[in-house]
Enzyme design. Structure first.
Site, PDB file in Angstrom:
ATOM      1  N   MET A  30       0.847  -1.198   0.000  1.00 22.86           N
ATOM      2  CA  MET A  30       0.000   0.000   0.000  1.00 22.86           C
ATOM      3  C   MET A  30       0.887   1.254   0.000  1.00 22.86           C
ATOM      4  SD  MET A  30      -3.412  -0.988   2.066  1.00 22.86           S
ATOM      5  CE  MET A  30      -2.813  -0.672   3.700  1.00 22.86           C
ATOM      6  N   TYR A  32       4.101   4.001   0.682  1.00 21.84           N
ATOM      7  CA  TYR A  32       4.849   4.631   1.774  1.00 21.84           C
ATOM      8  C   TYR A  32       5.962   3.655   2.192  1.00 21.84           C
ATOM      9  CZ  TYR A  32       5.376   8.616   4.769  1.00 21.84           C
ATOM     10  OH  TYR A  32       5.845   9.769   5.338  1.00 21.84           O
ATOM     11  N   GLU A  35      11.999  -0.111   4.687  1.00 21.19           N
ATOM     12  CA  GLU A  35      12.884  -1.276   4.507  1.00 21.19           C
ATOM     13  C   GLU A  35      12.136  -2.604   4.612  1.00 21.19           C
ATOM     14  OE1 GLU A  35      13.587   1.440   6.124  1.00 21.19           O
ATOM     15  OE2 GLU A  35      15.742   1.898   6.106  1.00 21.19           O
ATOM     16  N   HIS A  37       9.347  -3.219   3.142  1.00 21.65           N
ATOM     17  CA  HIS A  37       8.924  -3.511   1.764  1.00 21.65           C
ATOM     18  C   HIS A  37      10.127  -3.857   0.881  1.00 21.65           C
ATOM     19  CE1 HIS A  37       5.721  -0.571   3.142  1.00 21.65           C
ATOM     20  NE2 HIS A  37       4.999  -1.612   2.764  1.00 21.65           N
TER      21      HIS A  37
HETATM   22  O1  PAF Z   1      -0.025  -5.580   3.597  1.00 22.58           O
HETATM   23  C1  PAF Z   1      -0.506  -4.702   2.845  1.00 22.58           C
HETATM   24  O2  PAF Z   1       0.116  -3.676   2.567  1.00 22.58           O
HETATM   25  C2  PAF Z   1      -1.904  -4.915   2.276  1.00 22.58           C
HETATM   26  O3  PAF Z   1      -2.731  -5.563   3.186  1.00 22.58           O
HETATM   27  C3  PAF Z   1      -1.893  -5.667   0.924  1.00 22.58           C
HETATM   28  C4  PAF Z   1      -1.364  -7.071   1.090  1.00 22.58           C
HETATM   29  C5  PAF Z   1      -1.039  -4.916  -0.067  1.00 22.58           C
HETATM   30  C6  PAF Z   1      -3.310  -5.773   0.368  1.00 22.58           C
HETATM   31  O4  PAF Z   1      -3.863  -4.523   0.158  1.00 22.58           O
END
Ligand code: PAF
Length: 290
Positions: A30, A32, A35, A37
């Site tokens: 989602m 923003y 680290e 991600h």
């Molecule tokens: O973990 C997240 O950021 C969200 O729940 C996801 C998996 C991208 C689904 O919108």
């Protein structure tokens, strides 16, 4: 890195990738980015020829009084980070692109959701699996990557993939932490300075639990009580839950005698923080299986 904003273009691109028999690693987010991600991207990069990331703040997974409008967003910064980490395609759909009409069909999760965040956020995981079903259909990944910090989300997605035979492999990547141990989260920006100092105690409370297990304690109720007392004495946050459950099945346990999760959620003024440790019965965190 190519930025793609429509489902049609993403699907055409995936078709071309598949013709070359490349493997696709997919990292749904989602945005923003932090680290936590980029660790997912780094692992996807190692295991696949093509890496697709999506950034989409999914309204379906936010309750009416939750922070959908206020969820932090910074598209320019995210694009730079994604590119630097070797993402090949960044899928950036709008809400209208993903949900042009009110859905007539959606997914409902019935297992692994009556505990932890599923209990405090009714409908949240149904929103997550609905958007992931769409995203998996659009990007057709071979491998998908999720962070261990959102362990209940991993457990639910694991069930969805197995129950509905999605032809892909789920990877659960270890939680990335700040130097002092606080789990990285997009919501950490909401903490005040003093809350930020206290927030590390969540991590310490999990280690207190682990120490109890090393010392031979195997009664979940006793450990949960100790952890609650620790959080109450060391932070100003309100405990939403502290639970010990089997993992990934998320069932209550009377005795710690198999792989399990200790998970906590604490509400600070503007930020609700979650954290967990998944351990084998002897308190070790190295060989966790789904
Ligand atoms: O973990 C997240 O950021 C969200 O729940 C996801 C998996 C991208 C689904 O919108």
């Amino acid at each position: 890195m190519q930025v793609i904003k429509t489902i049609q273009e993403m699907q055409q691109t995936v078709k071309k990738i598949k013709q070359k028999q490349s493997t696709i690693g997919f990292v749904p987010t989602m945005g923003y980015l932090h680290e936590g991600h980029t660790a997912l991207v780094d692992q996807a990069r190692k295991q696949n020829s093509i890496v697709i990331m999506s950034i989409f703040v999914n309204p379906l997974q936010f309750g009416p009084n939750e922070d959908f409008d206020k969820y932090p967003r910074d598209e320019m910064r995210d694009m730079k980070i994604a590119e630097e980490h070797g993402v090949d395609y960044l899928f950036l759909p709008t809400v209208d692109e993903m949900y042009p009409n009110k859905l007539g069909v959606n997914m409902t999760v019935i297992d692994r959701v009556d505990v932890l965040c599923g209990k405090s956020r009714p409908g949240h995981f149904s929103g997550v699996v609905t958007v992931l079903t769409k995203l998996f259909h659009v990007t057709q990944p071979d491998h998908v990557y999720f962070g261990r910090k959102d362990a209940q989300q991993v457990a639910v997605i694991d069930q969805m993939i197995k129950d509905l035979n999605f032809p892909l492999t789920l990877h659960m990547v270890p939680t990335v932490r700040e130097k002092d141990g606080l789990a990285k989260s997009s919501r950490n920006v909401y903490l005040t300075e003093s809350e930020r100092e206290e927030a590390v105690q969540l991590y310490h409370s999990l280690h207190l639990a682990q120490k109890k297990i090393f010392d031979g304690e195997n009664n979940p109720a006793i450990i949960v009580n100790e952890v609650k007392k620790y959080i109450q004495s060391n932070t100003s946050g309100a405990i939403d839950y502290v639970e010990i459950l089997t993992f990934p099945t998320l069932q209550p346990m009377d005795l710690i005698n198999q792989q399990f999760i200790i998970a906590i959620a604490v509400q600070f003024d503007k930020a609700r923080l979650i954290d967990n440790l998944i351990m084998s019965a002897d308190g070790k965190i190295d060989h966790i299986t789904l």
